[in-house]
Design an enzyme around this catalytic site. Structure first.
Site, PDB file in Angstrom:
ATOM      1  N   ARG A   1      36.928  50.533  42.210  1.00  0.00           N
ATOM      2  CA  ARG A   1      36.293  49.759  41.140  1.00  0.00           C
ATOM      3  C   ARG A   1      34.786  50.040  41.076  1.00  0.00           C
ATOM      4  NH1 ARG A   1      38.550  43.824  42.574  1.00  0.00           N
ATOM      5  NH2 ARG A   1      36.356  43.421  42.217  1.00  0.00           N
TER       6      ARG A   1
ATOM      7  N   ARG B   1      33.653  30.056  40.000  1.00  0.00           N
ATOM      8  CA  ARG B   1      32.658  30.769  40.802  1.00  0.00           C
ATOM      9  C   ARG B   1      31.291  30.121  40.712  1.00  0.00           C
ATOM     10  NH1 ARG B   1      35.323  36.084  40.757  1.00  0.00           N
ATOM     11  NH2 ARG B   1      34.135  37.664  41.827  1.00  0.00           N
TER      12      ARG B   1
HETATM   13  P1  AMP Z   1      36.704  39.776  41.066  1.00  0.00           P
HETATM   14  O1  AMP Z   1      37.795  40.762  40.881  1.00  0.00           O
HETATM   15  O2  AMP Z   1      37.194  38.353  41.122  1.00  0.00           O
HETATM   16  O3  AMP Z   1      35.767  40.110  42.207  1.00  0.00           O
HETATM   17  O4  AMP Z   1      35.799  39.845  39.727  1.00  0.00           O
HETATM   18  C1  AMP Z   1      35.166  41.041  39.336  1.00  0.00           C
HETATM   19  C2  AMP Z   1      33.963  40.724  38.450  1.00  0.00           C
HETATM   20  O5  AMP Z   1      34.395  40.018  37.266  1.00  0.00           O
HETATM   21  C3  AMP Z   1      32.914  39.807  39.088  1.00  0.00           C
HETATM   22  O6  AMP Z   1      32.000  40.536  39.910  1.00  0.00           O
HETATM   23  C4  AMP Z   1      32.246  39.220  37.848  1.00  0.00           C
HETATM   24  O7  AMP Z   1      31.376  40.155  37.232  1.00  0.00           O
HETATM   25  C5  AMP Z   1      33.436  39.017  36.900  1.00  0.00           C
HETATM   26  N1  AMP Z   1      34.050  37.682  37.111  1.00  0.00           N
HETATM   27  C6  AMP Z   1      35.334  37.440  37.516  1.00  0.00           C
HETATM   28  N2  AMP Z   1      35.560  36.127  37.578  1.00  0.00           N
HETATM   29  C7  AMP Z   1      34.402  35.513  37.223  1.00  0.00           C
HETATM   30  C8  AMP Z   1      33.987  34.151  37.136  1.00  0.00           C
HETATM   31  N3  AMP Z   1      34.840  33.153  37.431  1.00  0.00           N
HETATM   32  N4  AMP Z   1      32.718  33.908  36.746  1.00  0.00           N
HETATM   33  C9  AMP Z   1      31.853  34.887  36.435  1.00  0.00           C
HETATM   34  N5  AMP Z   1      32.162  36.189  36.532  1.00  0.00           N
HETATM   35  C10 AMP Z   1      33.428  36.512  36.916  1.00  0.00           C
END
Ligand code: AMP
Length: 259
Positions: free
Chosen positions: A194, A122
């Site tokens: 969520r 990310r």
């Molecule tokens: P997601 O389900 O991929 O949208 O991830 C949910 C949350 O987890 C994000 O909004 C971040 O706070 C954290 N997160 C997940 N993957 C990452 C990543 N690769 N880098 C930083 N934060 C992450």
């Protein structure tokens, strides 16, 4: 090949020692993909569908943080407690914490069925660390699928999204409702909204995406890996479109197996 979504994701969620069960049948040219796109574009749903279609393991960093969030705070390391605080606000978790989590699960990158990285990398730093790790492990990325959608549609998708507490399957109140309200079709678990799909967190996440994650499009375009997929239509239509674009790419590079 149809894979078992629950068992294979568990290995990734549990950390370095866990193993896929059942192990996917090894493929000669497994797909090793990154799924990329703004929050709410449907990456998680597409990862689930592509996992069923290709047999590649779905590796979601967000799922690991959410799974950690179900444990008592005293069972979590200080770094993980800090990570969860960032996640609840919709901000990115620091690169060092994310990288530790991915590095200790690097065995999953060798999965014979291939992998789908969902929500990682990310930031540019994460993308560079991943590239170094893949080079050292002798693994090559097949493609980066970048899902694209207008902002208004993204907000509608995020606010209607519901996730299963147990198996993490994703539904939408309007576009992909479960058969029974609030109950997961796959495992019967309870569906919830969520924390980071609440309006204020959505606003923060969109800003973070624009400043930190969007520059990765350029990074992967320069490496000839980017496939831009319009994310309009039903989840099945988007999946079919993804597979067609991947197939087109596969015929112009080397032969990956689509089934
Ligand atoms: P997601 O389900 O991929 O949208 O991830 C949910 C949350 O987890 C994000 O909004 C971040 O706070 C954290 N997160 C997940 N993957 C990452 C990543 N690769 N880098 C930083 N934060 C992450």
């Amino acid at each position: 090949m149809t894979a078992n979504p629950k068992s294979e994701r568990k290995a990734w969620l549990n950390g370095p020692s866990a193993q896929c069960a059942p192990m996917p049948t090894p493929k000669e040219h497994p797909w090793r993909l990154i799924l990329f796109g703004p929050p709410g574009v449907g990456k998680g749903t597409q990862a689930q569908l592509l996992h069923e279609r290709l047999g590649a393991c779905q590796l979601s960093t967000g799922d690991v943080f959410r799974a950690a969030g179900t444990h008592a705070a005293c069972d979590l390391t200080p770094a993980m407690q800090e990570a969860l605080a960032y996640m609840r606000k919709g901000e990115l978790v620091p690169d060092t914490t994310v990288w530790q989590l991915v590095r200790e699960r690097r065995g999953c990158l060798h999965c014979g069925g291939g992998f789908l990285l969902d929500g990682f990398p990310r930031t540019l730093g994460q993308a560079q660390s991943l590239q170094g790790l893949l080079d050292r492990e002798g693994l090559e990325l097949s493609a980066v699928l970048s899902y694209e959608l207008p902002l208004a549609e993204i907000v509608s998708r995020l606010s209607g999204r519901r996730t299963c507490k147990q198996c993490k399957a994703v539904f939408h109140r309007v576009h992909q409702p479960p058969k029974s309200d609030g109950v997961c079709d796959l495992c019967g678990g309870a569906l919830f909204q969520r924390d980071d799909d609440q309006p204020e967190a959505i606003r923060v996440r969109m800003g973070v995406y624009r400043s930190s994650t969007a520059p990765l499009i350029e990074f992967y375009q320069q490496r000839g890996l980017l496939i831009r997929v319009p994310a309009t239509g039903s989840p099945d239509e988007i999946c079919r479109r993804s597979l067609e674009m991947m197939e087109w790419r596969a015929t112009s590079t080397h032969g990956h197996e689509l089934a």
